[in-house]
Design a protein around this motif. Structure first.
Motif, PDB file in Angstrom:
ATOM      1  N   HIS A  93      -1.426 -11.898 -13.019  1.00  0.00           N
ATOM      2  CA  HIS A  93      -2.719 -11.719 -12.376  1.00  0.00           C
ATOM      3  C   HIS A  93      -2.715 -10.467 -11.486  1.00  0.00           C
ATOM      4  O   HIS A  93      -1.670 -10.046 -10.983  1.00  0.00           O
ATOM      5  CB  HIS A  93      -3.054 -12.933 -11.503  1.00  0.00           C
ATOM      6  N   GLN A  94      -3.897  -9.901 -11.289  1.00  0.00           N
ATOM      7  CA  GLN A  94      -4.076  -8.836 -10.309  1.00  0.00           C
ATOM      8  C   GLN A  94      -4.394  -9.499  -8.976  1.00  0.00           C
ATOM      9  O   GLN A  94      -5.347 -10.279  -8.891  1.00  0.00           O
ATOM     10  CB  GLN A  94      -5.201  -7.895 -10.733  1.00  0.00           C
ATOM     11  N   VAL A  95      -3.624  -9.176  -7.956  1.00  0.00           N
ATOM     12  CA  VAL A  95      -3.703  -9.927  -6.708  1.00  0.00           C
ATOM     13  C   VAL A  95      -3.981  -9.000  -5.532  1.00  0.00           C
ATOM     14  O   VAL A  95      -3.331  -7.958  -5.386  1.00  0.00           O
ATOM     15  CB  VAL A  95      -2.392 -10.701  -6.449  1.00  0.00           C
ATOM     16  N   LEU A  96      -4.938  -9.407  -4.693  1.00  0.00           N
ATOM     17  CA  LEU A  96      -5.153  -8.769  -3.407  1.00  0.00           C
ATOM     18  C   LEU A  96      -4.650  -9.720  -2.330  1.00  0.00           C
ATOM     19  O   LEU A  96      -5.159 -10.839  -2.176  1.00  0.00           O
ATOM     20  CB  LEU A  96      -6.635  -8.467  -3.174  1.00  0.00           C
ATOM     21  N   ALA A  97      -3.632  -9.288  -1.603  1.00  0.00           N
ATOM     22  CA  ALA A  97      -3.054 -10.074  -0.517  1.00  0.00           C
ATOM     23  C   ALA A  97      -3.736  -9.667   0.782  1.00  0.00           C
ATOM     24  O   ALA A  97      -3.804  -8.481   1.109  1.00  0.00           O
ATOM     25  CB  ALA A  97      -1.548  -9.824  -0.430  1.00  0.00           C
ATOM     26  N   VAL A  98      -4.237 -10.650   1.536  1.00  0.00           N
ATOM     27  CA  VAL A  98      -5.011 -10.379   2.745  1.00  0.00           C
ATOM     28  C   VAL A  98      -4.296 -10.988   3.945  1.00  0.00           C
ATOM     29  O   VAL A  98      -3.978 -12.183   3.945  1.00  0.00           O
ATOM     30  CB  VAL A  98      -6.437 -10.964   2.638  1.00  0.00           C
ATOM     31  N   ASP A  99      -4.057 -10.170   4.972  1.00  0.00           N
ATOM     32  CA  ASP A  99      -3.383 -10.665   6.169  1.00  0.00           C
ATOM     33  C   ASP A  99      -3.730  -9.753   7.339  1.00  0.00           C
ATOM     34  O   ASP A  99      -3.993  -8.556   7.146  1.00  0.00           O
ATOM     35  CB  ASP A  99      -1.870 -10.700   5.963  1.00  0.00           C
ATOM     36  N   PHE A 100      -3.722 -10.310   8.554  1.00  0.00           N
ATOM     37  CA  PHE A 100      -3.988  -9.500   9.745  1.00  0.00           C
ATOM     38  C   PHE A 100      -2.766  -8.691  10.155  1.00  0.00           C
ATOM     39  O   PHE A 100      -2.881  -7.710  10.906  1.00  0.00           O
ATOM     40  CB  PHE A 100      -4.419 -10.404  10.907  1.00  0.00           C
ATOM     41  N   ASN A 101      -1.592  -9.073   9.681  1.00  0.00           N
ATOM     42  CA  ASN A 101      -0.331  -8.430  10.053  1.00  0.00           C
ATOM     43  C   ASN A 101      -0.061  -7.254   9.119  1.00  0.00           C
ATOM     44  O   ASN A 101       0.119  -7.450   7.914  1.00  0.00           O
ATOM     45  CB  ASN A 101       0.805  -9.441   9.963  1.00  0.00           C
ATOM     46  N   PRO A 102      -0.016  -6.027   9.637  1.00  0.00           N
ATOM     47  CA  PRO A 102       0.222  -4.869   8.759  1.00  0.00           C
ATOM     48  C   PRO A 102       1.561  -4.930   8.033  1.00  0.00           C
ATOM     49  O   PRO A 102       1.730  -4.289   6.994  1.00  0.00           O
ATOM     50  CB  PRO A 102       0.159  -3.672   9.718  1.00  0.00           C
ATOM     51  N   ALA A 103       2.502  -5.734   8.554  1.00  0.00           N
ATOM     52  CA  ALA A 103       3.785  -5.896   7.870  1.00  0.00           C
ATOM     53  C   ALA A 103       3.601  -6.566   6.509  1.00  0.00           C
ATOM     54  O   ALA A 103       4.478  -6.492   5.642  1.00  0.00           O
ATOM     55  CB  ALA A 103       4.741  -6.710   8.727  1.00  0.00           C
ATOM     56  N   GLY A 104       2.452  -7.212   6.318  1.00  0.00           N
ATOM     57  CA  GLY A 104       2.174  -7.849   5.033  1.00  0.00           C
ATOM     58  C   GLY A 104       2.039  -6.868   3.885  1.00  0.00           C
ATOM     59  O   GLY A 104       2.155  -7.262   2.721  1.00  0.00           O
ATOM     60  N   LYS A 105       1.818  -5.608   4.197  1.00  0.00           N
ATOM     61  CA  LYS A 105       1.680  -4.605   3.123  1.00  0.00           C
ATOM     62  C   LYS A 105       2.964  -4.481   2.317  1.00  0.00           C
ATOM     63  O   LYS A 105       2.933  -4.454   1.085  1.00  0.00           O
ATOM     64  CB  LYS A 105       1.290  -3.253   3.713  1.00  0.00           C
ATOM     65  N   ALA A 106       4.089  -4.413   3.007  1.00  0.00           N
ATOM     66  CA  ALA A 106       5.369  -4.296   2.309  1.00  0.00           C
ATOM     67  C   ALA A 106       5.658  -5.539   1.489  1.00  0.00           C
ATOM     68  O   ALA A 106       6.190  -5.460   0.373  1.00  0.00           O
ATOM     69  CB  ALA A 106       6.490  -4.048   3.315  1.00  0.00           C
ATOM     70  N   VAL A 107       5.299  -6.704   2.032  1.00  0.00           N
ATOM     71  CA  VAL A 107       5.495  -7.965   1.310  1.00  0.00           C
ATOM     72  C   VAL A 107       4.665  -7.971   0.032  1.00  0.00           C
ATOM     73  O   VAL A 107       5.142  -8.341  -1.044  1.00  0.00           O
ATOM     74  CB  VAL A 107       5.119  -9.158   2.209  1.00  0.00           C
ATOM     75  N   ALA A 108       3.411  -7.549   0.149  1.00  0.00           N
ATOM     76  CA  ALA A 108       2.524  -7.523  -1.012  1.00  0.00           C
ATOM     77  C   ALA A 108       3.020  -6.547  -2.068  1.00  0.00           C
ATOM     78  O   ALA A 108       3.082  -6.878  -3.262  1.00  0.00           O
ATOM     79  CB  ALA A 108       1.107  -7.153  -0.566  1.00  0.00           C
ATOM     80  N   GLU A 109       3.373  -5.360  -1.642  1.00  0.00           N
ATOM     81  CA  GLU A 109       3.805  -4.341  -2.601  1.00  0.00           C
ATOM     82  C   GLU A 109       5.091  -4.739  -3.303  1.00  0.00           C
ATOM     83  O   GLU A 109       5.276  -4.441  -4.488  1.00  0.00           O
ATOM     84  CB  GLU A 109       3.957  -3.002  -1.886  1.00  0.00           C
TER      85      GLU A 109
END
Length: 259
Positions: free
Chosen positions: A36-52
């Protein structure tokens, strides 16, 4: 329950909230693994690395802001063309008796854990309806079924999420949109780790006692749940083969509510 790529039938566009760790992180990884194509949404900018790391895109947002909820769905549509799957997972916790529960914290929890899932569902709905296919999965809690002292806002939000899930199921049935809730007991996440000290203070216990005497007291299976176990259930509910499953609350509670 294991969901293979073959059981999803078609790759979809998914929006998952609360993704920087724990259940949300596991759900993002599972849905990405399924294609699936997924958009991960979080208030914590550290979530970007987790998503990528999982192969997902990232959108930073404070979902207590109504405009941010709508912006998250808009971003998924701009990136991927639509939204087919919505997993409402974002949550926080505060432990305090009703008498001293801070009003600001109450409003924050309700806004994030009940109002945001409503607004996200509302924004995603037209895209699901247009495609004739949609999956809304709300990560509730065993505390959507039972109560515990000190958690009035969290429990109120989770009970409300069950009502939202049932209503969405009834309204979405003829449009190919299903809505279900998952109700885990204590999952091995940073959110639960942070609760241990709060519970210890509230009840005058040692932290290990909190795990044994509170968190696992009512469990038939005496362990914490792995985030991946919840992610497997999400994957099942998001599959084409789960099209007849809607309006249900799926307990992953170690036998807590069997009593």
């Amino acid at each position: 329950m294991t969901t293979s790529a073959s059981t999803t039938n078609n790759p979809r566009v998914a929006v998952v909230t609360g993704t920087s760790s724990g259940i949300g992180e596991a759900v993002v990884k599972k849905l990405c693994d399924l294609g699936h194509q997924v958009l991960a949404v979080d208030f914590n900018p550290a979530g970007k690395a987790v998503a990528e790391a999982a192969g997902a895109a990232f959108f930073e947002a404070d979902l207590t802001d109504a405009d941010a909820c709508r912006a998250a769905i808009d971003d998924a549509v701009k990136r991927f063309g639509s939204v087919d799957i919505l997993v409402n997972n974002a949550g926080i916790q505060h432990v305090s008796p009703i008498e001293s529960f801070p009003e600001q914290k109450w409003r924050q929890i309700i806004d994030l854990m009940l109002t945001a899932p409503f607004l996200l569902s509302q924004a995603a709905w037209p895209h699901m309806r247009e495609g004739g296919w949609g999956r809304i999965v709300n990560i509730a809690s065993v505390h959507a079924q039972v109560a515990s002292p000190g958690k009035s806002a969290y429990i109120s939000a989770k009970h409300g999420m069950i009502g939202l899930t049932k209503t969405a199921a009834l309204e979405g049935g003829e449009q190919g949109i299903t809505a279900n809730a998952i109700c885990p007991a204590y999952v091995k996440t940073p959110l639960v780790d942070n609760q241990i000290a709060d519970q210890a203070k509230l009840h005058g216990m040692e932290e290990q006692e909190v795990i044994e005497k509170i968190m696992l007291k009512n469990a038939a299976v005496k362990r914490l749940i792995e985030p991946s176990e919840v992610a497997e259930m999400v994957a099942f509910l998001c599959a084409d083969t789960a099209g007849a499953v809607t309006g249900s609350s799926w307990n992953i509670d170690l036998g807590w509510t069997a009593q």
